[in-house]
Design a protein around this motif. Structure first.
Motif, PDB file in Angstrom:
ATOM      1  N   ARG A 168     122.707  32.771  47.223  1.00 57.17           N
ATOM      2  CA  ARG A 168     121.533  33.558  46.874  1.00 57.17           C
ATOM      3  C   ARG A 168     120.225  32.873  47.237  1.00 57.17           C
ATOM      4  O   ARG A 168     119.213  33.533  47.434  1.00 57.17           O
ATOM      5  N   TYR A 169     120.220  31.530  47.258  1.00 67.91           N
ATOM      6  CA  TYR A 169     118.979  30.815  47.586  1.00 67.91           C
ATOM      7  C   TYR A 169     118.814  30.642  49.091  1.00 67.91           C
ATOM      8  O   TYR A 169     117.774  30.207  49.568  1.00 67.91           O
ATOM      9  N   CYS A 170     119.865  30.953  49.858  1.00 62.21           N
ATOM     10  CA  CYS A 170     119.841  30.682  51.300  1.00 62.21           C
ATOM     11  C   CYS A 170     119.562  31.922  52.128  1.00 62.21           C
ATOM     12  O   CYS A 170     118.781  31.891  53.074  1.00 62.21           O
ATOM     13  N   GLY A 186     124.802  24.403  60.100  1.00 63.62           N
ATOM     14  CA  GLY A 186     124.719  25.825  60.405  1.00 63.62           C
ATOM     15  C   GLY A 186     123.729  26.481  59.449  1.00 63.62           C
ATOM     16  O   GLY A 186     122.860  25.790  58.911  1.00 63.62           O
ATOM     17  N   GLY A 187     123.951  27.704  59.136  1.00 65.00           N
ATOM     18  CA  GLY A 187     125.162  28.461  58.888  1.00 65.00           C
ATOM     19  C   GLY A 187     126.344  27.561  58.502  1.00 65.00           C
ATOM     20  O   GLY A 187     126.162  26.428  58.107  1.00 65.00           O
ATOM     21  N   GLU A 188     127.496  28.128  58.567  1.00 65.91           N
ATOM     22  CA  GLU A 188     128.672  27.326  58.278  1.00 65.91           C
ATOM     23  C   GLU A 188     129.271  26.866  59.606  1.00 65.91           C
ATOM     24  O   GLU A 188     129.838  27.669  60.346  1.00 65.91           O
ATOM     25  N   VAL A 239     129.340  18.236  51.510  1.00 68.72           N
ATOM     26  CA  VAL A 239     129.866  19.543  51.110  1.00 68.72           C
ATOM     27  C   VAL A 239     128.981  20.116  50.001  1.00 68.72           C
ATOM     28  O   VAL A 239     128.672  19.432  49.032  1.00 68.72           O
ATOM     29  N   SER A 240     128.590  21.365  50.168  1.00 66.88           N
ATOM     30  CA  SER A 240     127.757  22.018  49.153  1.00 66.88           C
ATOM     31  C   SER A 240     128.623  22.491  48.007  1.00 66.88           C
ATOM     32  O   SER A 240     129.630  23.164  48.230  1.00 66.88           O
ATOM     33  N   LEU A 241     128.228  22.131  46.817  1.00 68.12           N
ATOM     34  CA  LEU A 241     128.976  22.559  45.625  1.00 68.12           C
ATOM     35  C   LEU A 241     127.965  22.659  44.485  1.00 68.12           C
ATOM     36  O   LEU A 241     127.562  21.648  43.924  1.00 68.12           O
ATOM     37  N   VAL A 257     115.163  23.785  45.431  1.00 68.82           N
ATOM     38  CA  VAL A 257     115.194  24.980  46.266  1.00 68.82           C
ATOM     39  C   VAL A 257     113.901  25.054  47.090  1.00 68.82           C
ATOM     40  O   VAL A 257     112.825  24.713  46.607  1.00 68.82           O
ATOM     41  N   MET A 258     114.033  25.408  48.359  1.00 68.14           N
ATOM     42  CA  MET A 258     112.869  25.438  49.248  1.00 68.14           C
ATOM     43  C   MET A 258     112.563  26.879  49.648  1.00 68.14           C
ATOM     44  O   MET A 258     113.488  27.658  49.900  1.00 68.14           O
ATOM     45  N   PRO A 259     111.275  27.208  49.705  1.00 64.08           N
ATOM     46  CA  PRO A 259     110.880  28.600  49.960  1.00 64.08           C
ATOM     47  C   PRO A 259     111.003  28.975  51.439  1.00 64.08           C
ATOM     48  O   PRO A 259     110.018  29.077  52.163  1.00 64.08           O
TER      49      PRO A 259
END
Ligand code: SAM
Ligand code: SF4
Length: 355
Positions: A41-43, A81-83, A139-141, A211-213
């Motif tokens: 949701r933040y990406c 990426g992306g992934e 790894v994003s978690l 989180v970055m805008p």
């Protein structure tokens, strides 16, 4: 299979890319796709407009970009990426890049090839990554709670990511966990403590990110998402023993050592504490846009030059000149602001930039 480039045979490093503040560029983030199998949701928004396929660089073009940077003294390449693991035949790019690591002494400046992933495909690819020469992955978690994870990623499976992380560790990869701090979602005490302990048990460092805008994320509101890491660090330090650490990764993260887990905790806090000073990174997107700063709008399109049918030598010289002139404009700091306007400070989303 990609054909070898001149760079592999050339022992000498050409002039290094240096920015206007005198910082020598040593780190390239190379995005191989803006596509992804999650929708954090933040990406990005729920239905993102992905970049036109015809603009996306081929694996040969991406390899050429990487070789050019290595010829100019880049020491670390992070694939993103992306992934990145949804890019078809990615190993055909990683294998020759890994060969540059092996051929390092006297031939290549490249010291590390790394990758950032959401983990969903790691179970399948972890061993391949290791055999390509990759030793570290991020790894994003963002949550160990299945419901929260699924909500945040709009339908992602936590189990798949955890299995991917286990597979990466089994394959011999060092795993660092990235967690974007989100107000009211994953920053309460039990959730943070659970993640810290979980990382400690697996021997993983953990980095929190503000989180970055960046870009249009549909109905989500940045101001609602944002949680200051200064606050998170203060709260963690009330329950865990944190020691100053001199560990650096060439970017804006600052680290402490957690004595109970023995692992590093990183904080990337562009909004509350600006640590851009020592940044020696640049990014190239999957469509060949070069961005000297994550938090600035300005960049340059290398794709035209990459697709110019000149002979390789002349085209590479033109590309190097273009990169050098763009790098020179790398500024001391970013332009990120989060306020009630909820406006994005830069128009591109993170997945299109290569986070
Ligand atoms: N798909 C991979 C992943 O999620 O790790 C790699 C690409 S992702 C864009 C890279 C990193 O950027 C992830 O750690 C992700 O959490 C972070 N990220 C994405 N959008 C962000 C935003 N707006 N602000 C801060 N971090 C963001
Ligand atoms: Fe995909 Fe990574 Fe963006 Fe999440 S943060 S949507 S996993 S690119």
């Amino acid at each position: 299979m990609l054909k070898d480039q001149e760079t592999l045979e050339s022992p000498s490093v050409a002039r290094r890319f240096v920015d206007g503040c005198g910082r020598t560029i040593s780190y390239l983030r190379l995005s191989v796709t803006d596509r992804c199998d999650l929708r954090c949701r933040y990406c990005m928004s729920e239905r993102p407009d992905f970049l036109p396929k015809s603009d996306v660089l081929t694996l040969e073009e991406l390899y050429r970009v990487a070789c050019l940077f290595v010829a100019h003294g880049i020491e670390t390449i992070r694939i993103t990426g992306g992934e990145p693991l949804v890019r078809k035949n990615l190993m055909d790019l990683l294998r020759p890049l890994g060969d540059m690591l092996k051929a390092r002494e006297g031939y290549s400046s490249l010291k590390a090839l790394t990758l950032t992933s959401n983990g969903t495909q790691l179970e399948r690819y972890a061993e391949d990554l290791f055999s390509c020469g990759i030793r570290r992955v991020n790894v994003s978690l963002d949550s160990l709670d299945e419901k929260v994870f699924s909500h945040l990623t709009r339908g992602g499976s936590l189990g798949l990511v955890l299995a991917g992380i286990d597979a990466a560790l089994r394959a011999g990869l060092k795993v660092k966990i990235n967690c974007v701090a989100l107000d009211g979602v994953n920053v309460d005490t039990p959730e943070v403590d659970r993640l810290l302990a979980w990382c400690g048990e697996r021997g993983c460092d953990l980095t929190f990110i503000e989180v970055m805008p960046m870009g249009d994320i549909g109905n989500e509101k940045r101001l609602q998402q944002f949680y200051p890491l200064t606050e998170l660090r203060r709260s963690i330090s009330q329950r865990w023993t944190l020691e100053k650490s001199s560990h650096r990764s060439g970017g804006p993260a600052r680290y402490v050592r957690c004595l109970e887990t023995g692992k590093n905790i990183g904080f990337i806090s562009p909004l509350t504490e600006n640590f851009c000073d020592g940044c020696t990174r640049v990014r190239v997107t999957c469509t060949g846009m070069l961005y000297p700063c994550l938090g600035q709008e300005s960049g340059a399109n290398l794709r035209k030059l990459l697709r110019n049918p000149q002979s390789d030598g002349r085209a590479d010289a033109a590309l190097s000149d273009r990169i050098a002139s763009v790098v020179l404009k790398k500024t001391r700091g970013h332009d990120f602001v989060i306020d009630s306007s909820n406006r994005a400070s830069v128009s591109r989303t993170m997945n299109a930039t290569g986070g």
